[in-house]
Write a protein that holds these residues in place. Structure first.
Motif, PDB file in Angstrom:
ATOM      1  N   ALA A  17      10.107 -18.365  -5.999  1.00  0.00           N
ATOM      2  CA  ALA A  17      10.325 -17.412  -6.577  1.00  0.00           C
ATOM      3  C   ALA A  17       9.548 -16.237  -6.678  1.00  0.00           C
ATOM      4  CB  ALA A  17       9.441 -17.866  -8.124  1.00  0.00           C
ATOM      5  N   GLN A  18       8.540 -15.953  -5.479  1.00  0.00           N
ATOM      6  CA  GLN A  18       7.854 -15.537  -4.908  1.00  0.00           C
ATOM      7  C   GLN A  18       8.755 -14.642  -3.737  1.00  0.00           C
ATOM      8  OE1 GLN A  18       4.018 -16.400  -2.874  1.00  0.00           O
ATOM      9  NE2 GLN A  18       3.939 -15.322  -1.954  1.00  0.00           N
ATOM     10  N   ALA A  19       9.031 -15.431  -3.399  1.00  0.00           N
ATOM     11  CA  ALA A  19      10.100 -14.408  -2.047  1.00  0.00           C
ATOM     12  C   ALA A  19      11.174 -13.413  -2.180  1.00  0.00           C
ATOM     13  CB  ALA A  19      10.924 -15.271  -1.388  1.00  0.00           C
ATOM     14  N   ALA A  20      11.547 -13.746  -3.758  1.00  0.00           N
ATOM     15  CA  ALA A  20      12.280 -13.118  -4.358  1.00  0.00           C
ATOM     16  C   ALA A  20      12.569 -13.559  -5.841  1.00  0.00           C
ATOM     17  CB  ALA A  20      13.700 -13.071  -3.522  1.00  0.00           C
ATOM     18  N   GLY A  21      11.393 -12.389  -6.696  1.00  0.00           N
ATOM     19  CA  GLY A  21      11.892 -13.059  -8.238  1.00  0.00           C
ATOM     20  C   GLY A  21      13.356 -12.555  -8.785  1.00  0.00           C
ATOM     21  N   ARG A  22      13.405 -13.067  -9.640  1.00  0.00           N
ATOM     22  CA  ARG A  22      15.191 -12.843 -10.348  1.00  0.00           C
ATOM     23  C   ARG A  22      14.559 -11.806 -11.412  1.00  0.00           C
ATOM     24  NH1 ARG A  22      15.649 -16.747 -15.023  1.00  0.00           N
ATOM     25  NH2 ARG A  22      13.387 -17.713 -15.241  1.00  0.00           N
ATOM     26  N   GLU A  23      15.967 -10.920 -11.640  1.00  0.00           N
ATOM     27  CA  GLU A  23      16.484  -9.503 -11.531  1.00  0.00           C
ATOM     28  C   GLU A  23      15.690  -9.442 -13.019  1.00  0.00           C
ATOM     29  OE1 GLU A  23      16.752  -6.200  -9.941  1.00  0.00           O
ATOM     30  OE2 GLU A  23      15.684  -7.569  -8.694  1.00  0.00           O
ATOM     31  N   GLY A  24      16.056  -8.970 -13.685  1.00  0.00           N
ATOM     32  CA  GLY A  24      14.865  -8.737 -15.117  1.00  0.00           C
ATOM     33  C   GLY A  24      13.966  -8.976 -15.732  1.00  0.00           C
ATOM     34  N   ARG A  25      12.974  -9.621 -14.351  1.00  0.00           N
ATOM     35  CA  ARG A  25      11.683 -10.234 -14.707  1.00  0.00           C
ATOM     36  C   ARG A  25      10.731  -9.456 -14.609  1.00  0.00           C
ATOM     37  NH1 ARG A  25      11.838 -14.726 -17.842  1.00  0.00           N
ATOM     38  NH2 ARG A  25      10.439 -16.135 -16.761  1.00  0.00           N
ATOM     39  N   SER A  26       9.071  -9.473 -15.844  1.00  0.00           N
ATOM     40  CA  SER A  26       8.270  -8.897 -15.690  1.00  0.00           C
ATOM     41  C   SER A  26       7.415  -9.255 -14.602  1.00  0.00           C
ATOM     42  CB  SER A  26       7.356  -8.428 -17.206  1.00  0.00           C
ATOM     43  OG  SER A  26       7.086  -9.332 -17.029  1.00  0.00           O
ATOM     44  N   ALA A  27       6.336  -8.307 -14.086  1.00  0.00           N
ATOM     45  CA  ALA A  27       5.315  -8.886 -13.211  1.00  0.00           C
ATOM     46  C   ALA A  27       4.445 -10.476 -13.587  1.00  0.00           C
ATOM     47  CB  ALA A  27       4.541  -7.828 -13.286  1.00  0.00           C
ATOM     48  N   VAL A  28       4.737 -10.508 -15.130  1.00  0.00           N
ATOM     49  CA  VAL A  28       3.816 -11.600 -15.515  1.00  0.00           C
ATOM     50  C   VAL A  28       4.693 -12.670 -15.492  1.00  0.00           C
ATOM     51  CG1 VAL A  28       2.505 -12.866 -17.523  1.00  0.00           C
ATOM     52  CG2 VAL A  28       2.153 -10.764 -17.167  1.00  0.00           C
ATOM     53  N   GLN A  29       6.156 -12.517 -16.356  1.00  0.00           N
ATOM     54  CA  GLN A  29       7.013 -13.886 -15.854  1.00  0.00           C
ATOM     55  C   GLN A  29       6.891 -13.716 -14.260  1.00  0.00           C
ATOM     56  OE1 GLN A  29      10.024 -11.119 -18.046  1.00  0.00           O
ATOM     57  NE2 GLN A  29      10.000 -12.147 -20.118  1.00  0.00           N
ATOM     58  N   ARG A  30       7.467 -13.239 -13.572  1.00  0.00           N
ATOM     59  CA  ARG A  30       7.619 -13.626 -12.032  1.00  0.00           C
ATOM     60  C   ARG A  30       6.096 -14.511 -11.630  1.00  0.00           C
ATOM     61  NH1 ARG A  30      10.906  -9.616  -8.796  1.00  0.00           N
ATOM     62  NH2 ARG A  30      12.006  -8.838 -10.748  1.00  0.00           N
ATOM     63  N   LYS A  31       4.945 -14.553 -12.343  1.00  0.00           N
ATOM     64  CA  LYS A  31       4.417 -14.999 -12.222  1.00  0.00           C
ATOM     65  C   LYS A  31       4.400 -16.804 -12.598  1.00  0.00           C
ATOM     66  CE  LYS A  31       1.648 -11.958  -9.969  1.00  0.00           C
ATOM     67  NZ  LYS A  31       2.993 -10.837 -10.714  1.00  0.00           N
ATOM     68  N   ILE A  32       4.747 -16.430 -13.947  1.00  0.00           N
ATOM     69  CA  ILE A  32       5.044 -17.868 -14.583  1.00  0.00           C
ATOM     70  C   ILE A  32       6.497 -18.431 -14.045  1.00  0.00           C
ATOM     71  CG2 ILE A  32       6.085 -19.039 -16.634  1.00  0.00           C
ATOM     72  CD1 ILE A  32       4.879 -16.551 -17.892  1.00  0.00           C
TER      73      ILE A  32
END
Length: 280
Positions: A17-32
């Motif tokens: 999930a660090q290498a490539a976050g899911r489309e549509g996810r915010s910066a905070v959601q990507r950290k979660i």
């Protein structure tokens, strides 16, 4: 004549999930998503780049240090270091030793070190260049030295006491689609351009040779595949800002024969050796 050489300083393994976050996810959601993720990448290279230019030898970033393995070097209070990343660097894999293998003394033979940003896996080898000029984006330097910056992967407490970089800001001179830039050499063949998103103040380095450009992205993208697919990492402070930076890189590569050289790309060194340009 200009020559660019990829130098690997160990490896880093990160969450998918660090290498490539899911489309549509915010910066905070990507950290979660990173904290919850149970899947890991294969070990990725930690790359920095040597540029040999008529005006001198220039390093782009410094890789990481074997001291990551020493208990207490990475702060245990930060879950990013304890749960999200695994760095492995042997002493002989540090950039100073790698340069020595090439017949170059990192303490004396490097004209300047160009920092794309100050995250630990790019700034861990700074101590190998005590007599070089350091060029650092002013905004990133300010962020990296703050408490928020320490949470986000910077280790200012580990930087050498002698580090007094030249802090720069992009000037009003365009390079391709980039409206501003910072010329490093007097001939303008080495320039830094703003590519924020992964970190505030992040800048990439463009090396313009006669036939081809080398685009050293830092972490504006983790690899060429992500750049092509417009995938943004989980570390970004703003996915839209990251996407704008990636779009500018693609636009530059579409108008100039360009070799894309990220810091964590399995295939970057091979592309460089083969002079394989980005195909649109």
């Amino acid at each position: 004549m200009i020559k660019v050489t990829a130098i690997q300083t160990g490896t880093v393994t990160i969450k998918s999930a660090q290498a490539a976050g899911r489309e549509g996810r915010s910066a905070v959601q990507r950290k979660i998503d990173m904290l919850k993720d149970t899947t890991w990448t294969d070990p990725l290279p930690i790359l920095c780049y040597l540029i040999e230019h008529p005006e001198g030898r220039f390093m782009v970033d410094t890789g990481d240090t074997w001291r990551n393995s020493v208990p207490g070097y990475l702060p245990r209070w930060n879950p990013f270091y304890t749960r999200e990343v695994l760095v492995k660097v042997a002493p002989h894999e540090e950039v100073g030793e790698r340069l020595r293998d090439l017949g170059i003394d990192s303490a004396r033979d490097i004209t300047a070190v160009l920092m794309t940003h100050m995250h630990h896996d790019h700034a861990g080898g700074i101590h190998n260049f005590p007599h070089a000029r350091f060029i650092v984006p002013r905004q990133n330097w300010k962020v990296a030295r703050s408490l928020a910056g320490m949470v986000q992967g910077n280790l200012p407490q580990r930087w050498p006491s002698w580090l007094k970089p030249e802090l720069i800001e992009p000037l009003a001179s365009s390079v391709g689609p980039f409206e501003t830039s910072y010329p490093v050499t007097t001939d303008g063949r080495i320039v830094m351009v703003p590519t924020p998103g992964h970190a505030k103040g992040h800048m990439s380095v463009i090396v313009r040779d006669t036939e081809v450009s080398y685009f050293i992205t830092g972490d504006a993208t983790y690899d060429e595949k992500n750049l092509r697919a417009d995938l943004v990492d989980g570390v970004t402070y703003d996915p839209d800002v990251s996407k704008r930076s990636q779009a500018l890189i693609r636009k530059y590569a579409a108008s100039h024969p360009t070799i894309i050289l990220p810091a964590h790309d399995f295939h970057a060194a091979a592309r460089l050796a083969a002079e394989q340009v980005y195909a649109t």
